[in-house]
Design a protein around this motif. Structure first.
Motif, short mmCIF file in Angstrom:
data_model
loop_
_atom_site.label_atom_id
_atom_site.label_comp_id
_atom_site.label_asym_id
_atom_site.label_seq_id
_atom_site.Cartn_x
_atom_site.Cartn_y
_atom_site.Cartn_z
N ASP A 73 0.89 -1.16 0.00
CA ASP A 73 0.00 0.00 0.00
C ASP A 73 0.92 1.21 0.00
O ASP A 73 1.75 1.36 0.92
CB ASP A 73 -0.86 -0.02 1.28
N PRO A 74 0.92 2.02 -1.06
CA PRO A 74 -0.17 2.26 -1.99
C PRO A 74 -0.01 1.64 -3.39
O PRO A 74 -0.90 1.80 -4.21
CB PRO A 74 -0.11 3.78 -2.12
N VAL A 75 1.12 0.96 -3.67
CA VAL A 75 1.39 0.58 -5.06
C VAL A 75 0.33 -0.36 -5.62
O VAL A 75 -0.04 -0.26 -6.80
CB VAL A 75 2.80 -0.03 -5.19
N MET A 76 -0.20 -1.28 -4.79
CA MET A 76 -1.18 -2.20 -5.38
C MET A 76 -2.45 -1.47 -5.81
O MET A 76 -3.10 -1.87 -6.77
CB MET A 76 -1.50 -3.34 -4.42
N TRP A 77 -2.79 -0.36 -5.14
CA TRP A 77 -3.95 0.41 -5.61
C TRP A 77 -3.62 1.14 -6.91
O TRP A 77 -4.51 1.40 -7.72
CB TRP A 77 -4.39 1.41 -4.54
N GLY A 78 -2.34 1.46 -7.11
CA GLY A 78 -1.93 2.11 -8.34
C GLY A 78 -2.07 1.21 -9.55
O GLY A 78 -2.09 1.69 -10.69
N ALA A 79 -2.16 -0.10 -9.33
CA ALA A 79 -2.32 -1.03 -10.45
C ALA A 79 -3.73 -1.00 -11.03
O ALA A 79 -3.95 -1.45 -12.16
CB ALA A 79 -1.99 -2.46 -9.98
N PHE A 80 -4.70 -0.46 -10.28
CA PHE A 80 -6.07 -0.39 -10.77
C PHE A 80 -6.24 0.79 -11.72
O PHE A 80 -5.70 1.88 -11.48
CB PHE A 80 -7.05 -0.22 -9.60
N LYS A 81 -7.00 0.59 -12.77
CA LYS A 81 -7.29 1.68 -13.69
C LYS A 81 -8.27 2.65 -13.04
O LYS A 81 -9.12 2.26 -12.26
CB LYS A 81 -7.88 1.14 -14.99
N GLY A 82 -8.14 3.90 -13.38
CA GLY A 82 -9.08 4.90 -12.86
C GLY A 82 -8.65 5.54 -11.58
O GLY A 82 -9.47 6.20 -10.92
N LEU A 83 -7.38 5.36 -11.19
CA LEU A 83 -6.88 5.98 -9.96
C LEU A 83 -7.85 5.77 -8.80
O LEU A 83 -8.46 6.70 -8.28
CB LEU A 83 -6.63 7.48 -10.17
N LEU A 84 -7.95 4.50 -8.42
CA LEU A 84 -8.90 4.09 -7.40
C LEU A 84 -8.82 4.93 -6.14
O LEU A 84 -9.82 5.26 -5.52
CB LEU A 84 -8.66 2.62 -7.06
N SER A 85 -7.62 5.32 -5.73
CA SER A 85 -7.44 5.99 -4.44
C SER A 85 -7.41 7.51 -4.55
O SER A 85 -7.07 8.20 -3.61
CB SER A 85 -6.14 5.50 -3.78
N LEU A 86 -7.77 8.06 -5.72
CA LEU A 86 -7.62 9.50 -5.92
C LEU A 86 -8.63 10.31 -5.11
O LEU A 86 -8.31 11.39 -4.62
CB LEU A 86 -7.77 9.83 -7.41
N ASP A 87 -9.85 9.84 -4.97
CA ASP A 87 -10.88 10.55 -4.24
C ASP A 87 -10.62 10.40 -2.74
O ASP A 87 -10.68 9.29 -2.21
CB ASP A 87 -12.25 9.98 -4.60
N PRO A 88 -10.38 11.50 -2.03
CA PRO A 88 -10.06 11.40 -0.60
C PRO A 88 -11.17 10.75 0.22
O PRO A 88 -10.90 10.09 1.22
CB PRO A 88 -9.86 12.86 -0.18
N GLU A 89 -12.41 10.92 -0.20
CA GLU A 89 -13.52 10.33 0.55
C GLU A 89 -13.64 8.83 0.29
O GLU A 89 -14.00 8.07 1.19
CB GLU A 89 -14.83 11.04 0.19
N LEU A 90 -13.35 8.41 -0.93
CA LEU A 90 -13.45 6.99 -1.27
C LEU A 90 -12.20 6.21 -0.86
O LEU A 90 -12.26 4.98 -0.71
CB LEU A 90 -13.69 6.81 -2.77
N ALA A 91 -11.08 6.88 -0.72
CA ALA A 91 -9.82 6.20 -0.42
C ALA A 91 -9.91 5.41 0.88
O ALA A 91 -10.63 5.77 1.80
CB ALA A 91 -8.68 7.22 -0.34
N ARG A 92 -9.17 4.32 0.93
CA ARG A 92 -9.21 3.44 2.08
C ARG A 92 -8.54 4.07 3.29
O ARG A 92 -7.65 4.89 3.18
CB ARG A 92 -8.52 2.10 1.76
N TRP A 93 -8.96 3.63 4.47
CA TRP A 93 -8.18 3.78 5.68
C TRP A 93 -7.34 2.52 5.80
O TRP A 93 -7.70 1.48 5.25
CB TRP A 93 -9.08 3.95 6.91
N VAL A 94 -6.21 2.60 6.48
CA VAL A 94 -5.36 1.42 6.59
C VAL A 94 -4.71 1.40 7.96
O VAL A 94 -4.33 2.44 8.51
CB VAL A 94 -4.28 1.41 5.47
#
Length: 285
Positions: A73-94
């Motif tokens: 984390d965070p590289v595995m989220w970078g593998a998803f298309k559409g910048l999965l973690s870009l939205d601060p509200e949608l981004a995961r807590w860890v």
């Protein structure tokens, strides 16, 4: 624990500007490492994307994965298309190790403000202070990612016995979270722990094959598992020493420490089994 900066984790800290700025920068870094410096692929990505964006209101999401490097984390989220973690509200807590991510005030501020990291003291137990914060995030219906093995393991071996922290959050949450297993491969080559005299490289290595495999949600019949744990605890002689865990109310029943241990073992074994099945599938893909 003075470095954990609880105030910096609030979404309205400085109008949310620090979080948005750093999340964009970290997302760009993760995308570059995953897709420009290395070759990455994601299997069954839509399952996670849909759960992040469109799960029922108020239903929390827990993703669980193996832990192959300090940059999973965070590289595995970078593998998803559409910048999965870009939205601060949608981004995961860890959940993040305090001794690694909160070593000094600068790290603490970055990880708390933008990283949406919850500091966990390894060896501090499942009822340590900031596990309550993780529980509150789930009560809010947020997405939380955990590495239930508890530390980085780079050997290609079966999933190890899981720590009970994730199981305790599932049991304590009023709304049973959706629990989604994820397995990734190749990250141990991107950032090997023993690269140079027992040290990891300063920067991620390139030209590696990174693979992320998303499973299907794990089904838990929590009321039935609670009932089973309570019944099992009645046949166990409690320890002579004073109980250290608080009484837990789950699925309408009170669980003492013995029953909680039984429940957490059952929940953890089910997660471990799902992760191991997915790990074997990932090796064949």
């Amino acid at each position: 624990m003075g470095r954990v900066m609880d105030w910096a984790a609030r979404s309205d800290h400085l109008g949310g500007v620090p979080r948005k700025t750093v999340i964009m920068a970290v997302s760009a870094f993760a995308k570059a490492v995953a897709n420009l410096c290395n070759k990455s692929s994601v299997h069954n990505a839509d399952t996670l994307m849909n759960l992040v964006r469109s799960r029922p209101p108020g239903v929390p999401l827990i993703t669980v994965s193996n832990h192959m490097s300090t940059l999973d984390d965070p590289v595995m989220w970078g593998a998803f298309k559409g910048l999965l973690s870009l939205d601060p509200e949608l981004a995961r807590w860890v959940l993040a190790a305090e001794d690694i991510c909160f070593r000094n005030p600068i790290f603490s501020y970055i990880f708390r403000t933008a990283g949406k990291c919850i500091p966990i003291t390894r060896g501090g137990g499942i009822y340590q202070e900031h596990m309550n914060e993780a529980l509150q995030r789930l009560k809010d219906g947020s997405w939380l990612h955990t590495f239930p093995e508890g530390k980085v393991f780079q050997e290609d071996v079966p999933i190890r016995r899981l720590k009970w922290g994730t199981a305790s959050l599932i049991a304590r949450c009023p709304v049973t979270p959706i629990v989604l297993p994820i397995i990734h491969r190749g990250f141990e080559e991107m950032l090997p722990e023993n690269y140079n005299n027992g040290r990891r490289p300063l920067l991620p290595l390139c030209n590696k094959d990174l693979k992320v495999v998303v499973g299907e949600p794990i089904e838990f019949d929590v009321p039935m598992m609670v009932e089973t744990a309570v019944l099992a605890s009645r046949h166990v002689t409690p320890p002579l020493q004073e109980a250290k865990w608080p009484v837990l109310t789950s699925a309408g029943q009170e669980l003492d420490e013995t029953a909680q241990r039984s429940l957490y073992i059952a929940l953890s074994e089910k997660i471990q089994s799902s992760l191991e099945t997915l790990r074997l599938l990932a090796k064949r893909l």
